[in-house]
Design an enzyme around this catalytic site. Sequence first.
Site, short mmCIF file in Angstrom:
data_model
loop_
_atom_site.label_atom_id
_atom_site.label_comp_id
_atom_site.label_asym_id
_atom_site.label_seq_id
_atom_site.Cartn_x
_atom_site.Cartn_y
_atom_site.Cartn_z
CG HIS A 167 26.88 13.77 78.08
ND1 HIS A 167 27.96 14.74 77.60
CD2 HIS A 167 26.11 14.67 77.97
CE1 HIS A 167 27.26 15.91 78.11
NE2 HIS A 167 26.21 15.92 78.01
N GLY A 179 26.07 21.19 75.95
CA GLY A 179 26.95 20.53 77.71
C GLY A 179 27.96 19.50 76.40
CE LYS A 191 14.68 17.14 75.01
NZ LYS A 191 16.02 16.64 74.78
CD GLU A 243 22.02 11.14 75.20
OE1 GLU A 243 21.21 12.01 74.18
OE2 GLU A 243 21.80 11.40 75.92
NE ARG A 297 19.61 12.09 79.70
CZ ARG A 297 19.59 13.63 80.21
NH1 ARG A 297 18.97 14.65 79.54
NH2 ARG A 297 21.49 14.31 80.30
CD GLU A 350 24.49 14.08 65.83
OE1 GLU A 350 23.37 13.84 65.38
OE2 GLU A 350 25.07 12.65 66.95
CG ASN A 351 24.88 19.35 63.15
OD1 ASN A 351 24.59 18.22 62.23
ND2 ASN A 351 24.46 18.69 64.09
CG LEU A 370 32.43 17.74 70.57
CD1 LEU A 370 33.31 17.65 69.88
CD2 LEU A 370 33.33 18.04 72.71
N GLY A 371 28.24 19.44 72.47
CA GLY A 371 26.97 19.53 72.62
C GLY A 371 27.04 20.89 73.42
NE ARG A 419 26.82 22.69 81.53
CZ ARG A 419 26.10 21.59 81.12
NH1 ARG A 419 26.80 20.42 81.95
NH2 ARG A 419 25.41 20.84 80.61
N GLY A 464 25.63 17.64 68.81
CA GLY A 464 25.43 19.29 68.06
C GLY A 464 26.46 19.14 67.15
CG ASN A 500 15.05 13.27 78.20
OD1 ASN A 500 15.51 13.61 79.64
ND2 ASN A 500 15.97 13.50 77.00
#
Length: 400
Positions: free
Chosen positions: A181, A212, A14, A385, A91, A334-335, A209-210, A241, A331, A7
């Site tokens: 995404h 971005g 990554k 992903e 990616r 999930e949290n 929802l992160g 953004r 992010g 990625n």
Amino acid sequence: MNVLVVNAGSSSLKYQLFDTTAGVVRAKGLCERIGIDGKIKHTNLETGAVYEKEIAMANHTVATKIVIDALTSAEYGSVKDMAEIEAVGHRVVHGGAYFSESVLVTPEVMEKLELCRDLAPLHTPAHIMGIEGCTEAMPGTPQVLVFDTAFHTATMPEHVYTYPLEYEFCQKYAVRRYGAHGTSHRYVAGECAKLLGGAEGTKIVTCHLGNGSSISAVKDGKVLDTSMGFTPLAGIEMGTRCGDIDPAIVPYIMTKTGMTPDEVNNYMNKKCGFLGVSGVSSDCRDVASAAKEGNHRAQLALDIVVYEIQKFIGAYTVAMGGLDAVVFTAGIGENDCGMRERVCAGLEFLGVDFDKEKNQGRYSEATELTKPGSKVKVFMIPTNEELVIAKDTEAIVNAL
Ligand code: AMP
């Protein structure tokens, strides 16, 4: 199959080494500050060995070579030589209108990828260098490209992806809704469909929802609409953004401030969203704690995003002619149980019977957050992903 998933971001790379047969990640790592100075952190997940080093990385081709050295190291590597890596999956952020599914790297594919440079000027050169680095280090190893736009461009209808500008202009300059995404939306929509007993006949809204953020309407397993547009600047308020604004604001800002097109683009990408509204931070956790202490602008940043998410869910429910499930991922999704609770607090009339207590828990696997019998279900589904990229790569290479 041993698949290396790469990625390549604008200044980072990554990677994860998958054994797709056993379904495990064998190693993972991150190269940062590529083109500035350079730093690698590599972890062998089988032995727990960690290797961290500051090392010059002039570009992504050099970074790829450093990753390969780490993967083949006798001390902390996972393979004896690169021949053990049977395929590489990359990616790719933007596939334009050229790619609506994952593809094997060929000279023709690389020519088309070149044409995507203008659509993702920071990412495409990094992807190309990452691919070239792998080609040099592992000649003959098949490589596959998995596009962030493909899940959307494969199925969005023409009236959804076409902007009401002049038709010829849009054709000439490839201006349309592409979304982003897509690999994440595809993964969580697929997992949600499994929980609902199959994709056929399902109407799902996926909320990634992160830092971005994007929201998609997925009907019968196919994207009908998505909140990001020509670029990932569109849609809801994000970390830095602005998301959707009146387009006339752009020339207005330029006239008032003297910003150039590049500057105003940078401003809307880097200085707005949670950061710009709250003046506190781009990180949702910082904004939420400032709001708790009574900071009005921080509260406003959160109120805006909650309202916008609800607005997209409402619009997509009508567009799909109903709603079976809402999925939260990435992010924040999930949290951040507070964000999920606030969004779902407006959805009772649609048939959401939200389980506030269950929502408070921390889960590492897909979890339903509605009460048994809820007409519309809400799920938290951790995104993956890299797994999608590894699986697509395996499938394409197996079919060769
Ligand atoms: P991502 O881009 O998917 O890594 O998501 C980054 C966003 O997730 C940031 O705004 C973080 O504040 C948010 N986030 C990550 N962990 C948590 C958490 N435990 N609680 C609330 N928000 C979180």
